[in-house]
Write an enzyme that holds these catalytic residues in place. Structure first.
Site, mmCIF file in Angstrom:
data_model
loop_
_atom_site.group_PDB
_atom_site.id
_atom_site.type_symbol
_atom_site.label_atom_id
_atom_site.label_comp_id
_atom_site.label_asym_id
_atom_site.label_seq_id
_atom_site.Cartn_x
_atom_site.Cartn_y
_atom_site.Cartn_z
ATOM 1 N N HIS A 247 -8.007 -5.586 0.525
ATOM 2 C CA HIS A 247 -6.724 -4.914 0.781
ATOM 3 C C HIS A 247 -5.980 -5.721 1.840
ATOM 4 O O HIS A 247 -6.003 -5.382 3.027
ATOM 5 C CB HIS A 247 -6.996 -3.479 1.239
ATOM 6 N N ASP B 294 -10.109 -5.170 -3.883
ATOM 7 C CA ASP B 294 -9.524 -4.167 -2.989
ATOM 8 C C ASP B 294 -10.371 -2.889 -3.006
ATOM 9 O O ASP B 294 -10.442 -2.197 -4.015
ATOM 10 C CB ASP B 294 -8.096 -3.858 -3.450
ATOM 11 N N SER C 10 0.831 -1.195 0.000
ATOM 12 C CA SER C 10 0.000 0.000 0.000
ATOM 13 C C SER C 10 0.877 1.260 0.000
ATOM 14 O O SER C 10 1.680 1.457 -0.898
ATOM 15 C CB SER C 10 -0.962 -0.049 1.197
#
Length: 219
Positions: A200, A169, A117
């Site tokens: 995620h 996600d 991320s």
């Protein structure tokens, strides 16, 4: 500039390779620590995993709350407006960690940079701009925040890159992962891309793929 504080895990003594792995927003260096034993890396490939802790800063999208973050996110639109100055500064902090691994006897071409991320966005900037050839770059559930400004070093102009993303996600939409792959291709890279039916997060199939990729890159 002082070195970032890190969690370190060695799979066996006398590491011959290193993986510097950056966590996501609101997490810390302990976030991916439990993944190391699950990778089941062979005893004849001793690896040092370095999990740096990001600084703690106010984050605009979270109401200015102070939390672990590699850079401020100004809004959550698909364009992802971020504080690029903070991102680049922390990429340079990762360069310092790479330098330390080299000083500890691990050659640059046995060092992999990984990030999840927010950490992935910094990992992209750090790995592509590092002046010595690295072993690889792993970008997980992330996006290429500095695609228009990164100065790719000649040493890493053909760096082995693995991009991984969840097809479900909701935080970093799959389209941003696809944009990342396309941007790398436009810069002359040939990234491998793997998609997983997950949000995620990280899944078991992905962990097996990471293990195989690390062994291939670091053998």
């Amino acid at each position: 500039m002082s070195l970032l504080s890190c969690v370190e895990v060695e799979t066996h003594s006398n590491p011959v390779a290193s993986v510097i792995w950056l966590h996501g927003l609101g997490a810390d260096g302990h976030d991916f620590e439990p993944i190391v034993p699950v990778l089941n890396l062979p005893a004849n490939l001793p690896v040092r995993f370095v999990f740096p802790h990001s600084p703690k800063i106010p984050v605009t999208i979270n109401g200015g709350m102070v939390m672990p973050a590699w850079y401020d996110i100004l809004d959550m639109s698909i364009e992802r407006k971020v504080d690029a100055t903070q991102l680049v500064a922390n990429a340079k902090s990762i360069h310092q960690l790479i330098d330390r691994e080299i000083e500890r006897g691990v050659p640059a071409d046995k060092i992999i940079i990984a990030g999840f991320s927010q950490g992935g966005a910094v990992a992209l900037e750090a790995a592509l701009s590092y002046p010595k050839a690295l072993a690889g770059l792993m970008a997980m559930s992330t996006y290429f925040a500095t695609k228009d400004s990164v100065e790719v070093s000649a040493a890493n102009a053909s760096l082995d890159t693995l991009v991984m993303h969840g097809s479900q996600d909701p935080v970093v939409p799959p389209s941003l992962g696809e944009q990342l792959v396309n941007a790398l291709k436009q810069k002359g890279f040939t990234p491998a891309f793997k998609s997983y039916p997950m949000p995620h997060a990280v899944c078991q199939e992905q962990i097996a793929d990471i293990s195989a990729w690390l062994q291939q890159r670091l053998a």
